[in-house]
Design a protein around this motif. Structure first.
Motif, mmCIF file in Angstrom:
data_model
loop_
_atom_site.group_PDB
_atom_site.id
_atom_site.type_symbol
_atom_site.label_atom_id
_atom_site.label_comp_id
_atom_site.label_asym_id
_atom_site.label_seq_id
_atom_site.Cartn_x
_atom_site.Cartn_y
_atom_site.Cartn_z
ATOM 1 N N ILE A 1 0.849 -1.189 0.000
ATOM 2 C CA ILE A 1 0.000 0.000 0.000
ATOM 3 C C ILE A 1 0.883 1.237 0.000
ATOM 4 N N GLY A 2 0.618 2.164 -0.909
ATOM 5 C CA GLY A 2 1.382 3.403 -0.985
ATOM 6 C C GLY A 2 0.581 4.589 -0.495
ATOM 7 N N VAL A 3 1.089 5.288 0.509
ATOM 8 C CA VAL A 3 0.453 6.507 1.015
ATOM 9 C C VAL A 3 1.038 7.678 0.233
ATOM 10 N N LEU A 4 0.256 8.208 -0.703
ATOM 11 C CA LEU A 4 0.691 9.334 -1.523
ATOM 12 C C LEU A 4 0.098 10.588 -0.908
ATOM 13 N N ALA B 1 -2.424 4.576 8.327
ATOM 14 C CA ALA B 1 -2.377 3.379 7.491
ATOM 15 C C ALA B 1 -1.672 2.237 8.219
ATOM 16 N N GLU B 2 -0.571 2.550 8.886
ATOM 17 C CA GLU B 2 0.176 1.525 9.623
ATOM 18 C C GLU B 2 -0.653 0.964 10.779
ATOM 19 N N MET B 3 -1.439 1.819 11.427
ATOM 20 C CA MET B 3 -2.296 1.344 12.515
ATOM 21 C C MET B 3 -3.363 0.383 11.999
ATOM 22 N N LYS C 1 -0.038 -13.491 3.728
ATOM 23 C CA LYS C 1 1.033 -12.707 3.131
ATOM 24 C C LYS C 1 1.220 -11.399 3.899
ATOM 25 N N PRO C 2 2.458 -10.890 3.975
ATOM 26 C CA PRO C 2 2.703 -9.646 4.707
ATOM 27 C C PRO C 2 2.104 -8.437 3.993
ATOM 28 N N VAL C 3 1.745 -7.438 4.778
ATOM 29 C CA VAL C 3 1.255 -6.160 4.245
ATOM 30 C C VAL C 3 2.335 -5.113 4.489
ATOM 31 N N GLN C 4 2.727 -4.423 3.442
ATOM 32 C CA GLN C 4 3.774 -3.406 3.524
ATOM 33 C C GLN C 4 3.195 -2.036 3.182
ATOM 34 N N VAL C 5 3.582 -1.022 3.958
ATOM 35 C CA VAL C 5 3.138 0.344 3.705
ATOM 36 C C VAL C 5 4.346 1.213 3.393
ATOM 37 N N ILE C 6 4.285 1.936 2.274
ATOM 38 C CA ILE C 6 5.328 2.898 1.921
ATOM 39 C C ILE C 6 4.667 4.260 1.725
ATOM 40 N N ALA C 7 5.466 5.313 1.639
ATOM 41 C CA ALA C 7 4.904 6.662 1.518
ATOM 42 C C ALA C 7 5.782 7.533 0.641
ATOM 43 N N ALA C 8 5.163 8.551 0.045
ATOM 44 C CA ALA C 8 5.889 9.531 -0.761
ATOM 45 C C ALA C 8 5.128 10.846 -0.758
ATOM 46 N N ASP C 9 5.849 11.926 -1.066
ATOM 47 C CA ASP C 9 5.303 13.286 -1.069
ATOM 48 C C ASP C 9 5.087 13.726 -2.515
ATOM 49 N N HIS C 10 3.834 14.042 -2.882
ATOM 50 C CA HIS C 10 3.559 14.472 -4.258
ATOM 51 C C HIS C 10 3.771 15.973 -4.473
ATOM 52 N N GLN C 11 4.033 16.717 -3.382
ATOM 53 C CA GLN C 11 4.350 18.147 -3.443
ATOM 54 C C GLN C 11 3.249 18.963 -4.123
ATOM 55 N N VAL D 1 -3.195 2.683 -3.622
ATOM 56 C CA VAL D 1 -2.716 3.998 -3.196
ATOM 57 C C VAL D 1 -3.783 4.629 -2.322
ATOM 58 N N VAL D 2 -3.355 5.357 -1.291
ATOM 59 C CA VAL D 2 -4.307 5.953 -0.358
ATOM 60 C C VAL D 2 -3.930 7.397 -0.037
ATOM 61 N N ASP D 3 -4.910 8.188 0.296
ATOM 62 C CA ASP D 3 -4.874 9.588 0.735
ATOM 63 C C ASP D 3 -4.994 10.553 -0.440
#
Length: 404
Positions: free
Chosen positions: A30-33, A52-54, A66-76, A98-100
């Motif tokens: 899951i990507g937090v954009l 998201a991690e909570m 299967k494991p769930v992985q959360v990553i994040a990035a800044d779209h500016q 993708v979330v947010d």
């Protein structure tokens, strides 16, 4: 031999989904954009990642084994940067959802890309109704709020209280423009008038000329069709100019808990707003919010709560579908109930809009606040039918009989 065979049959009947589970890349990613440092960082940003991690921890950190992985990035707040990140996530890094995505312009760009790539996007921070109208997608879920919801809740309350003439200060991008239009429609329907408007750039530091124009209009209400730091700066400078003391009122079309914290109750008191959730609503929201505060130092905004609920529901849908395939997960998301602590009477419609009970709130006076972050008085619950675009007027191709 017979007992072994019978046992195998029973296991297959009891756990058919697990037996057929198909997870691409052996991980649900899951990507937090989001906005990590810009105008909406306090109400999204790090808090959205924590939310998201909570949600992932709450379901045990795995789905279908299967494991769930959360990553994040800044779209500016730039559509090209946002789509570049999403494309990298989809094509190279195997991101499933993708979330947010705060910023409606970025969200609309992501919507098209995700439709092409067949990936789920869960919008909490974006507000434009186009996400569930003309540009709807079978893979796009508008989770928390939209401009129609907040404008109908707030503008109607202010007009009923006597605020019949308006002048708008609006952010000059898709979100602000749509917010002004939706609020203007409500004002006109209630018998009020919009005397004029000005548009300001995103992340403005100086609102003096805009406020002077609004002040000279003679409107009873100056409507702020913006968000985050833009709303805060506009309200601060309006207070410095003595606009409210001079007899005009401010109405923030969207105002967050963190905005009030920055402004202070003295400056924000009495302001009406519409919110999808509130941290201090009941024991369940307070318990969850306490855990969130331990990690962030503040209660969740409604956007943080939305990210949590959206991720939780998505993972439940993956479990039901037995796969992370977008078509099957999207179908499962519409079938299973939405049941997180911040969602009341919530369902997912054909057009991707989550309908929910929302709340008309008023910012408390300083003497009414009894403890830290005790800022909102809930005036009334707003039922879903008052805050969602009617399907009978939908322009979404996914809706049977939608207008074209």
């Amino acid at each position: 031999m017979r007992a072994t065979l019978l046992g195998g049959v029973l296991l297959a009947l009891m756990f058919p989904i697990a037996a057929q589970a198909q997870i691409s890349g052996e991980v649900v990613k899951i990507g937090v954009l989001t906005d990590m440092a810009g105008v909406t960082a306090d109400i999204t940003g790090k808090g959205s990642l924590v939310a998201a991690e909570m949600a992932v921890r709450e379901i045990g950190g795995t789905v279908l084994g299967k494991p769930v992985q959360v990553i994040a990035a800044d779209h500016q707040h730039k559509a090209d940067i946002g789509t570049g990140i999403a494309r990298q996530w989809f094509d190279v890094e195997g991101v499933d959802a993708v979330v947010d995505v705060p910023n409606s312009g970025v969200a609309l760009a992501i919507q098209g890309l995700a439709r092409e790539k067949k990936r789920i996007v869960l919008y909490s921070g974006a507000g434009t109704t186009a996400l569930t109208n003309e540009q709807c997608s079978p893979f796009g879920v508008h989770w928390t709020y939209d401009t129609y919801a907040v404008s109908h809740g707030t503008a109607s309350a202010v007009v009923k209280a006597g605020g019949t003439s308006w002048f708008f200060l609006s952010a000059d991008y898709a979100f602000g423009q749509q917010l002004q239009k939706d609020a203007s429609d409500v004002i006109a329907a209630a018998g009020g008038k919009v005397l004029g408007s000005v548009r300001h750039p995103l992340n403005s530091a100086d609102f003096s000329s805009f406020l002077l124009t609004a002040q000279s209009s003679g409107a009873k209400v100056i409507g702020l069709a913006n968000a985050g730091n833009d709303t805060i700066n506009a309200m601060k400078q309006a207070n410095e100019f003595g606009i409210v003391k001079g007899g005009q009122n401010l109405a923030a079309m969207i105002l967050f808990l963190q905005d009030v914290h920055t402004l202070g109750l003295e400056a924000a008191q009495g302001t009406y707003l519409t919110t999808a959730s509130y941290w201090d609503l009941n024991d369940a929201t307070r318990t969850w919010s306490k855990q969130f505060m331990e990690k962030t130092g503040m209660p969740p905004s409604m956007l943080h709560a939305g990210v949590y609920g959206a991720v939780r529901h998505y993972l439940k849908a993956v479990a039901k579908a037995g796969t992370d395939d977008a078509d099957r997960v999207a179908a499962a998301m519409r079938e299973i109930p939405i049941d997180d602590v911040f969602s009341e009477n919530a369902t997912l419609r054909q057009d991707g809009r989550v309908t929910r009970t929302m709340y008309l709130a008023r910012v408390k006076k300083p003497q009414e606040s009894k403890y830290p972050w005790d800022y909102f008085e809930i005036v009334r619950k707003i039922p879903p039918e008052e805050t969602v675009w009617p399907l009978s007027e939908s322009k979404c191709p996914l809706v049977k009989g939608a207008s074209r």
